[in-house]
Design an enzyme around this catalytic site. Structure first.
Site, PDB file in Angstrom:
ATOM      1  N   HIS A 403       0.815  -1.225   0.000  1.00 38.52           N
ATOM      2  CA  HIS A 403       0.000   0.000   0.000  1.00 38.52           C
ATOM      3  C   HIS A 403       0.850   1.277   0.000  1.00 38.52           C
ATOM      4  CE1 HIS A 403      -3.653   2.137   0.108  1.00 38.52           C
ATOM      5  NE2 HIS A 403      -4.355   1.333   0.898  1.00 38.52           N
ATOM      6  N   ASP A 407      -2.264   2.133  -4.318  1.00 36.52           N
ATOM      7  CA  ASP A 407      -3.491   2.547  -3.633  1.00 36.52           C
ATOM      8  C   ASP A 407      -4.592   1.515  -3.876  1.00 36.52           C
ATOM      9  OD1 ASP A 407      -2.301   4.857  -2.683  1.00 36.52           O
ATOM     10  OD2 ASP A 407      -2.886   6.026  -4.450  1.00 36.52           O
TER      11      ASP A 407
END
Length: 430
Positions: A403, A407
Site C-alpha cells: 500500500h 493505492d
C-alpha cells in the site's frame, strides 16, 4: 604452491552457503576447472569448480556445515608439499568450533605413532590431558582418531563408566547418557541399543517434541518473509473470474503444445503490469522505480523450501515461448540447476495453490517487489445469468499489494483487468 580454496559469492545477496557434497576426497587429484564441491544457498544448489589443479590436501568445512563467503574451505597443493604454514591456530580453532574432523592423508597434518593415526587436534587434547591414544578407537576416516573420540573417551572416564569406544560412539549418536545404563561389566554397543529399545517401550504414548534445525534455504525464506511482513503495509484483494473461455483456449493451444493455466496467467499478468506500472514497481530509498517491461516470477515448491524462477520480458513473449520457459525453469528448480540469472530480476510474482484445492489465501509479497498474485482452485459454481441458473467454472484471484505504492483503487483496477483478460483471453493473441 598450495592454494586456499574459499567459499565463493554466488549471488549478490549471498553471505553464506552450506556445503552439501564434496565431489572429491582428501588425497584426490583435482583438475583446474573440475567440479570440487556442491553449495546450497538460499535459492539453489551449485557446483563449485576448482580454480587450480593439484591434490586436495585438506578439507576444513565438512558436508552439512555452513561457511561464510570468502572463508577458507580447503587446501589444494602438491602431493608432498609442506602445508603446515596453512594449518595455524585459526584453522585449529575452526576445527574445534565446528568439529571438523577431516585429516590430510599425505601431509604433515597427520599424526601417526606406529599404527595409531590421529588428527592434530585429537593429539593435542590427548597430550594436554595425559591420555593414551592407543586405548581410544577412532571413528574418523579409515579409523583415524578425531576430536570427538577423545572427548567421548574423556567424558566416559570422568563419569567412571566402563564402556567400549564403539559403545561411547553409539551412545553419543543416540544421545544416551551412559551413566543411566547399569551394568557391572564393561558396557558394549549392544547394551546401548538394548537400553534405547527399552526406553522406547517405556516412553510409548508419552508426549514428545522434536527440534529440527532450519536449513539455509528455510532461514533465508524466514528472514525475507519477516522483512516483507514488517516493511510493506500489505492489502489483499479477492476477485472471482469465469475461466470458461480461458479453459477453451488452453485446450486449443494444447493440441500443439501442452499449456497450463500458470503459463496463460504469466502472459495475462505481464500484459496487465505494463498497463499498471505501479504494480510492476519497487521502492528504493525515497524513489519509486517504474518499468516498461515485466519479469514475472513463478513460485515453485520444493521439499526444502520455495524458489521463484523468473520469466524475463514476459510481456514481449508469446504463449508457447512462455510455456516452454516456465517448464524449463521449474525442471531446473527441482533438479537444483537454477543459475543466479534464473531467479533474480523479478518485478512481480505468481503463486499457484489451485492444485491443492485452495479457494482463497493471502500470499506474502516477495521483496523488493510490491505485488504478488495468488491463483486458487477452479470450482464449478452456480451463477444467475439472464434470469437462469448456470454452472460456471470460477477461479478466485488473491492479489496482495504494497500500500506504500499501490493505492486501493489501483490494486482493484489491476485485478479487474486481469479478470477481463481471463474472461476474454482472445485479446492475448492480438
Amino acid at each position: 604452491m598450495a592454494t586456499l580454496i574459499q567459499m565463493p559469492k554466488l549471488g549478490l545477496t549471498m553471505v553464506e552457503g552450506t556445503i552439501t557434497n564434496w565431489l572429491k576426497k582428501e588425497g584426490d587429484y583435482v583438475e583446474k576447472g573440475e567440479a570440487l564441491f556442491e553449495v546450497s544457498t538460499d535459492k539453489i544448489s551449485n557446483e563449485v569448480n576448482s580454480t587450480v589443479g593439484g591434490v586436495l590436501r585438506k578439507i576444513f568445512v565438512q558436508e552439512g556445515q555452513v561457511c561464510e563467503v570468502k572463508k577458507n574451505v580447503a587446501i589444494i597443493g602438491e602431493e608432498n608439499e609442506d602445508i603446515s604454514n596453512y594449518l595455524g591456530e585459526d584453522i585449529e580453532d575452526n576445527e574445534e568450533n565446528t568439529k571438523n574432523e577431516a585429516v590430510v592423508e599425505k601431509s604433515t597434518a597427520v599424526v601417526s605413532t606406529g599404527d595409531i593415526k590421529a588428527s592434530p587436534l585429537a593429539k593435542k587434547i590427548a597430550r594436554d590431558n595425559g591420555l593414551d591414544l592407543s586405548i581410544i578407537t577412532g571413528t574418523g576416516p579409515k579409523g583415524r582418531i578425531v576430536e570427538r573420540d577423545v572427548l567421548a573417551h574423556m567424558e566416559a572416564s570422568t563419569k567412571k563408566v566402563k564402556a567400549s569406544p564403539m559403545a561411547v560412539k553409539t551412545a553419543e549418536e543416540l544421545q544416551v547418557d551412559l551413566t543411566e545404563i547399569h551394568k557391572d561389566t564393561r558396557i558394549m554397543k549392544a547394551d546401548v541399543y538394548n537400553f534405547v529399545k527399552e526406553q522406547s517401550t517405556i516412553a510409548f504414548g508419552k508426549q514428545e517434541e522434536k527440534r529440527v534445525a532450519m536449513n539455509q534455504m528455510r532461514k533465508v525464506i524466514a528472514n525475507r518473509m519477516h522483512q516483507s511482513w514488517t516493511t510493506a503495509p500489505a492489502v489483499t484483494y479477492n476477485l472471482k473470474a469465469d475461466v470458461t473461455n480461458l479453459k477453451e483456449l488452453k485446450e486449443q493451444l494444447s493440441n500443439e503444445q501442452k499449456v497450463t493455466y500458470t503459463d496463460l496467467l504469466v502472459k495475462i499478468v505481464a500484459r496487465a503490469l505494463i498497463e499498471f506500472p505501479y504494480l510492476n514497481s519497487s521502492i528504493e530509498n525515497d524513489e519509486i522505480i517504474l518499468r516498461n517491461y515485466a519479469n514475472v516470477g513463478v513460485a515453485v515448491a520444493l521439499e526444502e523450501g520455495l524458489v521463484v524462477p523468473v520469466v524475463k520480458l514476459a510481456d514481449s513473449k508469446g504463449l508457447k515461448e512462455i510455456s516452454t520457459e516456465v517448464k524449463e525453469l521449474a525442471e531446473k528448480a527441482r533438479s537444483n540447476e537454477l543459475t543466479e540469472d534464473d531467479y533474480t530480476g523479478g518485478t512481480f510474482t505468481i503463486t499457484n495453490l489451485g492444485m491443492f484445492g485452495m479457494e482463497s489465501f493471502t500470499p506474502i509479497i516477495n521483496p523488493p517487489e510490491v505485488g504478488i498474485l495468488g491463483i486458487n482452485n477452479i470450482i464449478d459454481t452456480p451463477m444467475v445469468i439472464d434470469g437462469k441458473v448456470v454452472i460456471k467454472p470460477m477461479m478466485n484471484l488473491s492479489l496482495t499489494a504494497d500500500h506504500r505504492v499501490v493505492d486501493g483503487a489501483v490494486g482493484a483496477q489491476f485485478l479487474a483487468r486481469v479478470k477481463e483478460y481471463i474472461e476474454k483471453p482472445g485479446k492475448l493473441l492480438l
